[in-house]
Design an enzyme around this catalytic site. Structure first.
Site, PDB file in Angstrom:
ATOM      1  N   HIS A   1      18.399  50.182 -25.422  1.00 26.41           N
ATOM      2  CA  HIS A   1      17.558  49.066 -26.324  1.00 26.41           C
ATOM      3  C   HIS A   1      16.278  48.915 -25.769  1.00 26.41           C
ATOM      4  CE1 HIS A   1      16.990  45.020 -28.061  1.00 26.41           C
ATOM      5  NE2 HIS A   1      18.199  45.381 -28.689  1.00 26.41           N
TER       6      HIS A   1
ATOM      7  N   ARG B   1      12.311  40.234 -32.455  1.00 30.19           N
ATOM      8  CA  ARG B   1      11.392  41.077 -33.405  1.00 30.19           C
ATOM      9  C   ARG B   1      11.728  40.903 -34.889  1.00 30.19           C
ATOM     10  NH1 ARG B   1      12.890  46.453 -31.846  1.00 30.19           N
ATOM     11  NH2 ARG B   1      14.555  45.463 -30.333  1.00 30.19           N
TER      12      ARG B   1
END
Ligand SMILES: Cc1cc2nc3c(=O)[nH]c(=O)nc-3n(C[C@H](O)[C@H](O)[C@H](O)COP(=O)(O)OP(=O)(O)OC[C@H]3O[C@@H](n4cnc5c(N)ncnc54)[C@H](O)[C@@H]3O)c2cc1C
Length: 536
Positions: free
Chosen positions: A236, A252
């Site tokens: 990740h 994000r």
């Protein structure tokens, strides 16, 4: 005799148990080594994908397309179609059970059309349904409450040792009863493995909790199941630099930037995970420090949409993301491979034994999972597998098992207690994590993989020289962790071998010595078969 025995109390296991109930199974038990609230599922922050199209125009076909693209050619299209088309019903099912999804606006009419969605990487529209950033926790709370309404038996702190398989049919399961310090045999018409992935192998370099040790995968492997796609271990992009704790893509998705120390952006933050991870890796190799910058989002938005992430960053990194950029690094997060299953989620070589969730390879993620598709998979396929396992029980005659498997398992455990005072095995867990991170990490090559294979084989061979340091049979945490390590050391050579065989780069598997994708030779799954002794 149980109708359905579910092993694992994460989202996949609880959905399966509820679906088995809905399908008419009477005697259902859920066994797990940890209490239900201690699962990977509770840690899921970002969301669960479903093409509801409440915020932006969306369609199931688009969801299928995004998933296939991210999987880099290795998805089973039929399974992807099934999962994506089940997504809206799965969200509706959860909502009906009581999951408090975040809403576009709070109205009196809490219908499906008011559920909010956010961006997660690789999705072409806002598609992830969420409950602030406590999505997995709220789903699991709700599912657990529901299972308590029914006559479902909970076998707490039961550690799956081995499956009992006779003539190709599952007959039951051997457990170590952690609290009472005894081996238990549980007989069932059908068994569902929902034991999660194996990210904990990368000890100290993963977002996964300690017990994510692939126990179910190892047990199925020993019992004759194939395992596949094990080389695809997903990193990740945004683990907290100091603690490896995950900051989900939701940060994000809500508009957070990835920047270097000069504050310059270098990648599309919402590209699929493999792309973002490689971009970060490249920057880090140039000596740059990478940060997640959320400051421009403002305190109010951060506190309402990402309260858990804010708290984790403040607690574990001593940074206030309202005012400071957050140092991050890629860490191991999800394992795409697992027990090879057919389209009904049954293990082809073990009749009556099914697998679902992160321990299974249903081939919906291919070489690279999309954020939000795992929560979807565990709910959508959990429901299907519960029904399939129940239907299977109609064809099973009650039959006692032939041998005393428990005695064999007991002898095996007794053997670990013979000399508990040997050097502590915990150092091996550290070494395994370090070896895998260094050699089977974001970038791999023949030399490093061979090195890793040698190292883990040596670790495996030396395990019996190490002890657990605690002679108490009941509640022996060290014994649990020893058994986990034994499973990890059994699986490690298998998945490194798969990485060696795949001489190409695809999704989460990047070979420096074979940097291109090679469809001609490798547009296929690597399946492994175990040929060792059960208690070898
Ligand atoms: C920090 C984090 C954030 C995430 N965020 C998201 C997200 O936003 N969206 C998304 O789609 N996915 C997300 N994921 C991935 C997703 O949460 C997991 O893939 C998914 O929850 C796995 O569910 P599961 O039911 O298969 O396994 P788990 O939830 O891991 O449950 C496994 C169960 O098996 C039991 N078990 C294991 N071994 C044994 C044994 N030997 N004997 C008995 N029981 C055993 C465990 O006790 C546990 O009950 C995230 C993962 C992490 C780690």
């Amino acid at each position: 005799m149980l109708d359905v025995l579910v092993i694992g109390s994460g989202g996949a296991g609880l959905s399966a148990a509820l679906a088995a109930k809905e399908a008419g199974a009477e005697h259902i038990a859920i066994a797990s080594k940890f209490p239900p609230m201690q699962t990977q599922t509770t840690m899921a922050q970002g969301g669960m994908n479903a093409a509801l199209g409440n915020l932006e125009k969306d369609h199931i076909a688009l969801h299928i397309d995004d998933t296939l693209k991210a999987g880099r050619g290795l998805c089973d299209e039929e399974m992807v179609r099934l999962m994506c088309s089940e997504a809206p019903q799965s969200v509706a099912w959860l909502e009906k059970l009581g999951v408090p999804f975040s809403r576009i606006k709070t109205t009196e009419n809490e219908a499906l059309s008011t559920i909010a969605q956010r961006y997660l990487g690789g999705a072409s529209v806002k598609r992830a349904c969420y409950a602030q950033d406590y999505t997995g926790l709220k789903i699991l709370h709700t599912l657990y409450d529901q299972t308590r309404k029914y006559n479902i038996i909970y076998l707490y702190e039961y550690f799956l040792l081995d499956l009992i398989v006779e003539d190709g049919y599952v007959r039951g399961v051997l457990f170590w009863d952690i609290a009472h310090g005894e081996v238990r045999t549980v007989i069932a018409k059908s068994v569902i493995l929902a034991t999660g992935g194996f990210g904990a192998m990368y000890h100290n370099h993963t977002t996964n909790m300690y017990g994510t040790s692939g126990d179910g995968i190892a047990a199925a492997f020993r019992a004759g199941a194939m395992i596949s796609d094990m080389e695809f271990v997903q990193f990740h992009p945004t683990g907290l630099y100091g603690s490896n704790i995950l900051i989900s893509e939701s940060a994000r998705g809500e508009g957070g930037y990835l920047v270097d120390q000069k504050g310059e952006r270098f990648v599309d933050e919402l590209a699929p995970r493999d792309v973002v991870v490689h971009a970060i890796y490249e920057q880090m190799n140039k000596g740059n420090r990478i940060y997640l910058d959320l400051r421009h989002l403002g305190k109010e938005k951060l506190e309402s949409l990402l309260p858990q992430e804010l708290a984790l960053i403040r607690l574990h990194e001593n940074i206030d993301p309202v005012f400071e950029p957050i140092p991050i690094k890629p860490v191991v997060h999800y394992t795409m491979g697992g027990i090879d299953i057919d389209k009904t989620m049954e293990i082809p070589t073990i009749k009556g034994c099914f697998a679902v969730g992160e321990c299974a390879n249903s081939k919906v993620h291919g070489a690279n999972r999309l954020g939000g598709n795992s929560l979807l998979e565990i709910i959508a396929f959990g429901r299907i597998v519960g029904e399939n396992a129940t239907n299977y029980t109609h064809y099973v005659r009650e039959k006692s098992i032939d041998k005393d498997y428990a005695q064999r398992a007991k002898d095996d455990i007794d053997n670990i207690f013979v000399d508990v005072h040997k050097p502590s095995f915990y150092s091996l867990r550290q070494k395994l994590g370090e070896c895998l991170y260094q050699n089977v990490g974001i970038i791999r090559d023949e030399f490093n993989l061979q090195q890793a294979l040698q190292e883990v084989t040596l670790l495996q061979a030396s395990l019996s020289k190490y002890g657990i340091g605690d002679s108490e049979f009941k509640h022996n945490q060290a014994l649990t962790e020893y058994l986990e390590l034994r499973n990890m050391l059994m699986l490690a050579p298998a998945f490194i071998s798969a990485a060696l065989v795949r001489q190409e780069s695809r999704g989460a598997h990047y070979r420096k010595d074979y940097p291109k994708m090679n469809d001609k030779a490798f547009l296929k799954h690597i399946r492994l078969h175990y040929q060792g002794e059960m208690y070898g």
